[in-house]
Design a protein around this motif. Structure first.
Motif, PDB file in Angstrom:
ATOM      1  N   GLY A 112       0.815  -1.211   0.000  1.00  0.00           N
ATOM      2  CA  GLY A 112       0.000   0.000   0.000  1.00  0.00           C
ATOM      3  C   GLY A 112       0.846   1.257   0.000  1.00  0.00           C
ATOM      4  O   GLY A 112       0.548   2.234  -0.710  1.00  0.00           O
ATOM      5  N   MET A 113       1.946   1.252   0.775  1.00  0.00           N
ATOM      6  CA  MET A 113       2.833   2.429   0.785  1.00  0.00           C
ATOM      7  C   MET A 113       3.535   2.587  -0.548  1.00  0.00           C
ATOM      8  O   MET A 113       3.767   3.724  -1.012  1.00  0.00           O
ATOM      9  N   LEU A 114       3.880   1.476  -1.212  1.00  0.00           N
ATOM     10  CA  LEU A 114       4.508   1.551  -2.534  1.00  0.00           C
ATOM     11  C   LEU A 114       3.547   2.136  -3.556  1.00  0.00           C
ATOM     12  O   LEU A 114       3.934   2.991  -4.378  1.00  0.00           O
ATOM     13  N   HIS A 115       2.268   1.719  -3.527  1.00  0.00           N
ATOM     14  CA  HIS A 115       1.290   2.292  -4.454  1.00  0.00           C
ATOM     15  C   HIS A 115       1.073   3.779  -4.179  1.00  0.00           C
ATOM     16  O   HIS A 115       0.921   4.580  -5.124  1.00  0.00           O
ATOM     17  N   LEU A 116       1.091   4.163  -2.903  1.00  0.00           N
ATOM     18  CA  LEU A 116       0.952   5.580  -2.564  1.00  0.00           C
ATOM     19  C   LEU A 116       2.136   6.389  -3.082  1.00  0.00           C
ATOM     20  O   LEU A 116       1.971   7.499  -3.611  1.00  0.00           O
ATOM     21  N   PHE A 117       3.346   5.833  -2.965  1.00  0.00           N
ATOM     22  CA  PHE A 117       4.538   6.516  -3.470  1.00  0.00           C
ATOM     23  C   PHE A 117       4.490   6.649  -4.992  1.00  0.00           C
ATOM     24  O   PHE A 117       4.862   7.679  -5.554  1.00  0.00           O
ATOM     25  N   GLU A 118       4.028   5.597  -5.687  1.00  0.00           N
ATOM     26  CA  GLU A 118       3.954   5.654  -7.150  1.00  0.00           C
ATOM     27  C   GLU A 118       2.883   6.623  -7.627  1.00  0.00           C
ATOM     28  O   GLU A 118       2.979   7.163  -8.740  1.00  0.00           O
ATOM     29  N   SER A 119       1.848   6.881  -6.816  1.00  0.00           N
ATOM     30  CA  SER A 119       0.802   7.820  -7.228  1.00  0.00           C
ATOM     31  C   SER A 119       1.254   9.272  -7.138  1.00  0.00           C
ATOM     32  O   SER A 119       0.650  10.149  -7.752  1.00  0.00           O
ATOM     33  N   ILE A 120       2.323   9.551  -6.373  1.00  0.00           N
ATOM     34  CA  ILE A 120       2.840  10.925  -6.238  1.00  0.00           C
ATOM     35  C   ILE A 120       3.919  11.115  -7.288  1.00  0.00           C
ATOM     36  O   ILE A 120       5.023  10.583  -7.168  1.00  0.00           O
ATOM     37  N   THR A 121       3.600  11.845  -8.336  1.00  0.00           N
ATOM     38  CA  THR A 121       4.550  12.118  -9.423  1.00  0.00           C
ATOM     39  C   THR A 121       4.767  13.616  -9.546  1.00  0.00           C
ATOM     40  O   THR A 121       4.146  14.427  -8.864  1.00  0.00           O
ATOM     41  N   GLU A 122       5.654  13.951 -10.475  1.00  0.00           N
ATOM     42  CA  GLU A 122       5.986  15.359 -10.676  1.00  0.00           C
ATOM     43  C   GLU A 122       4.865  16.125 -11.360  1.00  0.00           C
ATOM     44  O   GLU A 122       4.718  17.335 -11.161  1.00  0.00           O
ATOM     45  N   ASP A 123       4.052  15.442 -12.154  1.00  0.00           N
ATOM     46  CA  ASP A 123       3.046  16.125 -12.969  1.00  0.00           C
ATOM     47  C   ASP A 123       1.702  16.271 -12.268  1.00  0.00           C
ATOM     48  O   ASP A 123       0.850  17.013 -12.737  1.00  0.00           O
ATOM     49  N   THR A 124       1.483  15.556 -11.152  1.00  0.00           N
ATOM     50  CA  THR A 124       0.175  15.602 -10.505  1.00  0.00           C
ATOM     51  C   THR A 124       0.127  16.714  -9.467  1.00  0.00           C
ATOM     52  O   THR A 124       1.144  17.354  -9.161  1.00  0.00           O
ATOM     53  N   VAL A 125      -1.068  16.931  -8.942  1.00  0.00           N
ATOM     54  CA  VAL A 125      -1.285  17.864  -7.839  1.00  0.00           C
ATOM     55  C   VAL A 125      -1.624  17.010  -6.615  1.00  0.00           C
ATOM     56  O   VAL A 125      -2.691  16.402  -6.554  1.00  0.00           O
ATOM     57  N   THR A 126      -0.715  16.945  -5.678  1.00  0.00           N
ATOM     58  CA  THR A 126      -0.866  16.042  -4.536  1.00  0.00           C
ATOM     59  C   THR A 126      -1.471  16.794  -3.366  1.00  0.00           C
ATOM     60  O   THR A 126      -0.817  17.632  -2.743  1.00  0.00           O
ATOM     61  N   VAL A 127      -2.740  16.525  -3.099  1.00  0.00           N
ATOM     62  CA  VAL A 127      -3.425  16.972  -1.885  1.00  0.00           C
ATOM     63  C   VAL A 127      -4.184  15.771  -1.339  1.00  0.00           C
ATOM     64  O   VAL A 127      -4.234  14.705  -1.966  1.00  0.00           O
TER      65      VAL A 127
END
Length: 785
Positions: free
Chosen positions: A317-332
């Motif tokens: 689950g932590m790996l999937h969360l890390f992969e969802s945070i990229t440079e192009d997205t807006v992370t909130v």
């Protein structure tokens, strides 16, 4: 304003000076009175000294008189003794004389008694006078010392006050001169400010007119071109793409990577802890290899065996969360949908802990009830009993707060943005509590392991299992400490970076709007990327940089290339020497081959003649020999030589010539040698090329590091210059505001002063007019008279 303040200060100092001057006069009067008192006391002391001297003289005379009387009494006593001795001899003759001597003796005794009493009285008076004199002298001396110290203090105070007053007077005079100069400069600056204010007012009017015209044009354009303003409605504004903060995204990705590493450490430590606990349950207090353990421990070990199915999903689950945070997205929090999956995995692990907790507690109680458990070991088990309950409670807290953080991605009304900071601070506090509990567990487990080693039935397997449990608990403690410090250090960044939204809005309305916003962002990025057209005339900047680095590395690697050329020349010379050597070896091998071929021909010719002779001598067995010869001719004959192993067939129809076979062997070996030499040369050239590339890359790397250092230094200098310029800007703005305020105050003061002067002038004019009227009336009255 400054002049008024200085004038007020001057008046205050003058008042203080007058007060201190009055106090100084009072102190002077006190000092004079004390001096007079000290003089009178000195005179009294002199009188007392004189009286004391008189008394001492009288005492001396009395002591002398007493000594004389004492001598006289001694003489009289001697005479009395003599007279008594003589009286015994002639009592009868001197009765009359004895009576006379007794009368004299009684008279002398009375006189002596009186003298003794008078001497005692004088001694008492002298002693009392002496004691009184000493007491008075001590009192007067102490009083004199006190008065002298008071006088010295008063004198020091007077000197300090006079010095202070002189300094304040000089300072006030200097301040007065400075204020006069400053007032003159302020008057000049006031004149300049008046001129500037007039110019600024004119510029302000011009700017207002220009801005008004531009405002009208922009309003017309907005009314004509813009159909509606989506920022007014929060529902539509949530679909707008916010400003992309690449630095913030990279920072969040870096933090997510660190968190993933910490979670991986915790997962491995938890797996080891549960696995070694399972081994411990099967070993102590009853070893399953020798005896059957209790059903409770069997069930407990069965549940512990399933720990990987609950612990591994946390890492995934932590790996999937890390992969969802990229440079192009807006992370909130509204866009981190994978946080919900991590919360579910944490909930499943919490259910696992709740499931094994009663079995673990009962297992510890059962261990306490065994005969091998001592009182100290029982106390350690009860401490671990409490620690396991606390550990489950901490995981419940963590799951509650993580599930709260996952709410904005599913139900945003479940957690308001104002509560984000509260949730993050509670997570940090829970992590610190988790770390403290693990430290207590590590301490209690180490004590328990030491006590279990002292048990007489302790085996090596139990000792190694305890060591493994302690190492896993230590790893858990270190991982929890790192996680807690990491979260508390980045708490402000989490609370600020995870709570920004569209421009003009406080938050996203729903996860659906956040998802739509991300889709719009991707479309906008694709559109902007499609608009970029490469310029055909110029070289791209990245390619130019790469070419520059290549040129720099190639120019700097000339020495390396020269060394490589020299090494290759040496290799060529060695290869030529080896070529000559192998040419000689080939000639020798050729000579030996010819000899072997000659021997082979001779042997083959002798074999054929023997077969012919046998055919002529033995005609009966010709057919058998023929069959054997045919078989032998069809089968290959192997002959060995220095070159290698050759296969020769004796069939006259199919056997090739010896020379053609030698040529084939020679061509085969020459081709093989040529192929191997070409492979060797290719490998050497590739190695040289790779070595040159490695050297060039190393030099490029060094150049890049140097350029990076220079750029970092330039960046630091630029940031320092920016901060300095911002500070100077703020300072200049403050100075301008203060000067502006001071000028405004001075202008207001001057205007008030002018108004007051005008009022006084009008009053004086009115008084002059009244005086003129009265004078005219008096003159008229005098004329009439």
């Amino acid at each position: 304003m400054a002049a008024a303040e200085l004038q007020g200060k001057y008046q205050k100092l003058a008042q203080e000076y007058s007060k201190l001057r009055a106090q100084n006069q009072v102190l002077k009067k006190g000092v004079v009175d004390e001096q007079a008192n000290s003089a009178s006391l000195k005179e009294q002391l002199k009188m007392k000294d004189q009286s004391l001297r008189k008394l001492q003289q009288e005492m001396d005379s009395l002591t002398f008189r007493n000594q004389q009387l004492a001598k006289r009494v001694e003489l009289l006593q001697d005479e009395l003794a003599l007279s008594e001795a003589r009286g015994k001899k002639n009592k009868k003759s001197v009765e009359s004389s004895s009576q006379l001597s007794q009368e004299q003796k009684s008279v002398f005794n009375e006189d002596l008694q009186k003298k003794i009493e008078e001497n005692e009285r004088l001694h008492i008076l002298f002693f009392e006078a002496d004691e009184q004199h000493k007491r008075l002298e001590a009192e007067l001396r102490s009083r004199l010392e006190v008065l002298e110290t008071d006088a010295a203090q008063h004198q020091a105070v007077v000197d300090s006050l006079t010095k202070k007053y002189t300094e304040t007077i000089e300072k006030l005079q200097n301040d007065k001169a400075k204020l006069e100069i400053k007032s003159q400069t302020l008057e000049r600056e006031a004149k300049d400010c008046r001129l500037r204010t007039e110019e600024c007012q004119q510029q302000l009017k011009n700017l207002q007119a220009a801005l008004g015209s531009r405002l009208e044009e922009s309003l017309c354009i907005i009314n004509e071109k813009v159909p509606f303003n989506d920022t007014r409605s929060a529902r539509y504004n949530a679909l707008n793409v916010p400003l992309h903060n690449r630095r913030n995204q990279l920072k969040l990705r870096d933090l997510a990577g660190q968190a993933m590493a910490f979670v991986q450490e915790l997962v491995t430590a938890l797996l080891n802890f549960h696995t070694y606990t399972e081994q411990k349950v099967q070993i102590f207090p009853i070893d399953s290899a020798t005896d059957t353990i209790s059903p409770l421990n069997q069930k407990f070990s069965q549940y512990l065996h399933e720990n990987a199915s609950y612990v591994r999903p946390l890492e995934e689950g932590m790996l999937h969360l890390f992969e969802s945070i990229t440079e192009d997205t807006v992370t909130v929090l509204e866009t981190t949908v994978k946080l919900k999956a991590f919360s579910e995995h944490l909930a499943s692990y919490l259910g696992f802990l709740r499931k094994i907790l009663p079995y673990q507690l009962k297992s510890l109680e059962e261990e306490c009830e065994s005969s091998l458990c001592t009182a100290a070991l029982r106390a350690r088990n009860m401490e671990l009993h409490r620690d396991m309950k606390r550990l489950t409670a901490v995981f419940e807290k963590l799951h509650m707060y993580v599930s709260l953080l996952a709410l904005p991605s599913t139900r945003p009304e479940g957690l308001l943005r104002t509560n984000y900071n509260f949730v993050f601070t509670n997570i940090a506090a829970s992590l610190h509590g988790f770390h403290d509990i693990l430290k207590d567990i590590s301490k209690h487990y180490s004590q328990k392991a030491a006590l279990e080693q002292e048990v007489p039935t302790a085996t090596q397997k139990l000792i190694t299992t305890n060591d493994c449990i302690l190492s896993s608990v230590a790893a858990l403690t270190n991982g929890a400490g790192k996680m807690a410090s990491f979260f508390s250090n980045n708490l402000d960044h989490f609370s600020t970076s995870l709570s920004y939204g569209p421009k003009g809005a406080a938050e996203f309305i729903s996860p659906l709007s956040a998802e739509c916003m991300l889709q719009y962002k991707k479309k906008a990025a694709a559109f902007v990327k499609s608009l970029r057209k490469p310029c055909a005339d110029s070289v791209p900047y990245e390619e130019a940089l790469a070419n520059r680095r290549v040129l720099l590395s190639s120019t700097e690697s000339r020495e390396g290339l020269a060394q490589q050329v020299q090494q290759s020349l040496e290799k060529i010379a060695k290869l030529e020497q080896e070529k000559e050597h192998w040419m000689l070896e080939a000639q020798l091998a050729k000579i030996k081959l010819e000899k072997e071929n000659q021997k082979l021909k001779n042997s083959l010719s002798g074999h054929l003649t023997e077969t012919i002779q046998e055919h002529s001598v033995l005609p009966n067995i010709a057919e058998q020999k023929k069959e054997t010869t045919e078989k032998s001719l069809r089968e290959p004959i192997k002959s060995t030589s220095l070159i290698g192993m050759l296969t020769v067939t004796t069939d006259n129809e199919k056997a090739p010539d010896v020379e053609s076979r030698e040529d084939l062997i020679k061509t085969h070996y020459m081709a093989r040698i040529a192929e191997l030499t070409s492979h060797l040369q290719l490998a050497d050239s590739k190695s040289v090329h790779f070595h040159a590339e490695c050297r060039a890359l190393a030099k490029r790397l060094s150049l890049a590091e140097k350029s990076k250092e220079s750029l970092t230094e330039e960046l630091k200098l630029a940031s320092q210059n920016i901060t300095r310029l911002q500070a100077s800007k703020l300072f200049l703005n403050d100075e301008l505001m203060t000067t502006k305020r001071s000028y405004e105050d001075q202008l207001s003061m001057m205007s008030d002063h002018l108004c007051s002067m005008n009022e006084t002038l009008t009053k004086q004019r009115e008084e002059i007019d009244t005086l003129k009227m009265t004078s005219k009336g008096n003159s008229k009255k005098n004329k009439n008279r």
